[in-house]
Design an enzyme around this catalytic site. Structure first.
Site, mmCIF file in Angstrom:
data_model
loop_
_atom_site.group_PDB
_atom_site.id
_atom_site.type_symbol
_atom_site.label_atom_id
_atom_site.label_comp_id
_atom_site.label_asym_id
_atom_site.label_seq_id
_atom_site.Cartn_x
_atom_site.Cartn_y
_atom_site.Cartn_z
ATOM 1 N N LYS A 1 -15.738 -1.170 2.181
ATOM 2 C CA LYS A 1 -15.063 -1.611 0.961
ATOM 3 C C LYS A 1 -16.140 -2.159 0.031
ATOM 4 O O LYS A 1 -16.784 -3.162 0.353
ATOM 5 C CB LYS A 1 -14.062 -2.722 1.276
ATOM 6 C CG LYS A 1 -12.844 -2.284 2.075
ATOM 7 C CD LYS A 1 -12.092 -3.505 2.584
ATOM 8 C CE LYS A 1 -10.715 -3.177 3.125
ATOM 9 N NZ LYS A 1 -10.132 -4.342 3.856
ATOM 10 N N GLU B 1 0.820 -1.211 0.000
ATOM 11 C CA GLU B 1 0.000 0.000 0.000
ATOM 12 C C GLU B 1 0.855 1.262 0.000
ATOM 13 O O GLU B 1 0.428 2.320 0.450
ATOM 14 C CB GLU B 1 -0.967 -0.033 1.181
ATOM 15 C CG GLU B 1 -1.962 -1.193 1.034
ATOM 16 C CD GLU B 1 -3.088 -1.192 2.039
ATOM 17 O OE1 GLU B 1 -3.008 -0.444 3.042
ATOM 18 O OE2 GLU B 1 -4.048 -1.934 1.836
HETATM 19 P P1 PGA Z 1 -6.544 -5.950 2.059
HETATM 20 O O1 PGA Z 1 -6.091 -5.064 3.285
HETATM 21 O O2 PGA Z 1 -6.995 -5.057 0.961
HETATM 22 O O3 PGA Z 1 -5.321 -6.754 1.734
HETATM 23 O O4 PGA Z 1 -7.669 -6.821 2.569
HETATM 24 C C1 PGA Z 1 -6.685 -3.840 3.608
HETATM 25 C C2 PGA Z 1 -7.240 -3.846 5.000
HETATM 26 O O5 PGA Z 1 -7.153 -4.841 5.730
HETATM 27 O O6 PGA Z 1 -7.816 -2.831 5.401
HETATM 28 ZN ZN ZN Z 2 -8.310 -3.750 7.534
#
Ligand code: PGA
Ligand code: ZN
Length: 430
Positions: free
Chosen positions: A358, A200
Site C-alpha cells: 500500500k 469495499e
Molecule cells: P484499510 O483495510 O484500508 O481499512 O486499512 C484494508 C486492509 O486491511 O487490507
Molecule cells: Zn489487510
C-alpha cells in the site's frame, strides 16, 4: 523536469471523508494524483496529516517545489523526505507527500511519452539492473465485508474470491458474475432489504459467524464450478485483546487461533490468508507459514468442467505456478506496512510469503518500489492493494502491472472507485 505550477486541494473519498489531490504542471503537461485512506490502519504506517493542515504545509513548501529541477523519481521523493525530516513523515504528512510523489510520477511519465505502468516498470527494471516483468495481476475480489469495514457480526474483515485463471479478462468476468450471483443468494437468505454494501463494496448481512460466510461462498463456487478460490484478510489486530483473540464470544490463544485457521484453510480450500495475527506477532505468522508449507493437495481439478470459459489445462498449469512458490499465501499487511525495516524482520523470521503493498503506508513511490524488490529478492510475492476509503485514482492498477505483482486487491467489482482499478488493468491489456 521543471515544475511551473503546483496545487493541492481537498476532495472526498468513498466514505465521504476528506482527502488530498495534488496537481503538478510542467512546461507541457499537467498531472494529478489523489490518495486513499485506511480504517484498520497499522501502527507502523506513516503519519496522516489532517487535510486542512496538509494544505497549510503545502503552501509553506510550494516555493521549494517550484524552485528546483528534479531528474528522477528518487531525486524528487528524496527531496520531499528531506523536507519532512522525520522518520514517519509526521511533519508534512505521508498523505501530502504521497500525493506529490504520485503526481510527479504521472507528470514525468507524460513528459517521457509513457503510460504510467511503463514508467513504473522502467524505474523498477533499473532497480533490478535488468528488465522486470510486466503482467496482469490476479484480481482479488473482496465480496463479503466484515470487521472494521461493515456493521455485522463477522470478525474477519475480508472474505475474498480469487480467480485461478491467469487471463485477466476471464478473471474479471468470472468475478463480476460471481458477485451478482452472490447477491441473489444473500437476498434469498436474508431478504433484499437486509443486504447492504460494506466499505469495499462487498456485501454485508447478518451472518451468524465467519463459517457461515465461508460456507455460502464455497457452496456458490462449487455449485457453478467457478474457477475461483477463497481468500481471507482476517485483520486480526482488530480482534486482538491483551494476548488473546476474541472471535464471536470465544477467546483463543495464538496457538488455538492457528489451529482454527488450519482447519478453515483445509475445509474451504483457502488460497490466501492476510494478517492472521496481531501486528507485532512475527512468531505466530512464522509458525502458521511453516505449518502450511507443503501441507495442501491441489484440489483444482474439480474446476475442470466443460464450461465455456474454463480451460482445464490452463487452470492446472496455473496451479503449478502458484504451488511453485507455496501452496497457501500468508500475506503480511499491518505486520509489515510496506516498510523496508518491518519487511526485513518478517523475511528474517520467515513470517509469511507475500507482502501487501500500500503506497500510503510508506508515502513515496520510490520507497514502495524498493520494498517490492526486497520481497522479490527473497522469494516473496507482492499483492498491491487499495484502501477502504478510496478515490477514483487508478494508479494502483498501473503499479501492480508495472511490478508484475501476483495480485491486485481492489474490493468487489461494484462501486466506481473499485471498478476503475480493475478496468484500468483491462484497458492496459486490451
Ligand atoms: P484499510 O483495510 O484500508 O481499512 O486499512 C484494508 C486492509 O486491511 O487490507
Ligand atoms: Zn489487510
Amino acid at each position: 523536469m521543471r515544475i511551473i505550477g503546483a496545487s493541492v486541494k481537498i476532495i472526498s473519498d468513498s466514505r465521504g471523508n476528506e482527502t488530498l489531490e495534488a496537481g503538478l504542471r510542467s512546461d507541457n503537461f499537467f498531472a494529478s494524483a489523489s490518495v486513499p485512506a485506511g480504517k484498520s490502519i497499522g501502527t507502523h504506517e506513516v503519519f496522516v496529516l489532517e487535510p486542512g493542515k496538509a494544505i497549510e504545509k503545502f503552501e509553506e513548501i510550494k516555493s521549494e517545489i517550484l524552485k528546483k529541477e528534479y531528474r528522477t523519481q528518487e531525486d524528487f521523493d528524496k527531496f520531499l523526505i528531506a523536507l519532512d525530516g522525520t522518520d514517519n513523515k509526521e511533519n508534512l504528512g505521508g498523505n501530502l507527500i504521497l500525493s506529490l510523489s504520485l503526481a510527479w510520477a504521472k507528470l514525468k511519465a507524460k513528459e517521457n511519452g509513457q503510460e504510467f505502468f511503463e514508467y513504473i516498470n522502467k524505474i523498477f527494471s533499473e532497480i533490478f539492473f535488468g528488465s522486470a516483468i510486466i503482467k496482469a495481476p490476479k484480481p482479488i475480489f473482496n465480496v463479503i465485508n466484515g470487521g472494521a469495514h461493515a456493521k455485522n457480526k463477522l470478525d474477519f474483515q475480508e472474505f475474498q474470491v480469487i480467480p485461478t485463471t491467469e487471463d485477466f479478462n476471464i478473471a474479471y468476468s468470472v468475478g463480476r458474475e460471481y458477485h451478482r450471483k452472490l447477491k441473489n443468494v444473500l437476498d434469498d437468505k436474508f431478504g433484499n432489504e437486509n443486504v447492504s454494501l460494506g466499505d469495499e463494496a462487498g456485501y454485508s448481512a447478518d451472518f451468524k459467524n465467519n463459517e457461515e460466510a465461508l460456507e455460502i461462498l464455497s457452496e456458490l463456487i462449487s455449485k457453478n464450478n467457478y474457477p475461483l478460490r477463497i481468500g481471507l484478510d482476517t485483520a486480526a489486530s482488530q480482534y486482538y485483546r491483551a494476548g488473546n483473540y476474541i472471535i464471536g464470544k470465544k477467546s483463543y490463544s495464538s496457538e488455538e487461533l492457528k489451529q482454527y485457521y488450519l482447519k478453515l484453510i483445509d475445509t474451504f480450500n483457502i488460497l490466501s490468508i492476510e494478517d492472521p495475527f496481531f501486528e507485532e506477532d512475527f512468531v505466530s505468522f512464522a509458525e502458521l507459514t511453516a505449518d502450511l508449507r507443503g501441507l495442501k493437495t491441489p484440489k483444482q481439478n474439480k474446476f475442470a468442467t466443460g464450461q465455456a470459459w474454463i480451460n482445464a489445462d490452463k487452470i492446472n498449469k496455473n496451479w503449478s505456478n502458484i504451488s511453485n512458490k507455496t501452496d497457501v499465501l500468508v500475506i503480511t499487511d499491518d505486520l509489515t506496512t510496506t516498510n523496508p525495516g518491518r519487511l526485513k524482520t518478517a523475511i528474517d523470521k520467515k513470517s509469511g510469503n507475500a507482502i501487501l503493498i500500500k503506497l500510503n503506508q510508506i508515502g513515496t513511490l520510490s520507497e514502495t518500489l524498493k520494498v517490492v524488490k526486497m520481497a522479490y529478492d527473497n522469494n516473496w510475492q507482492a499483492v498491491v492493494s487499495h484502501r477502504s476509503g478510496e478515490t477514483m485514482d487508478d494508479f494502483i492498477a498501473d503499479l501492480a502491472v508495472g511490478v508484475g505483482a501476483w495480485g491486485l486487491k481492489a474490493g468487489a467489482p461494484e462501486k466506481p472507485e473499485r471498478i476503475v482499478k480493475y478496468e484500468r488493468v483491462l484497458k492496459i491489456f486490451s
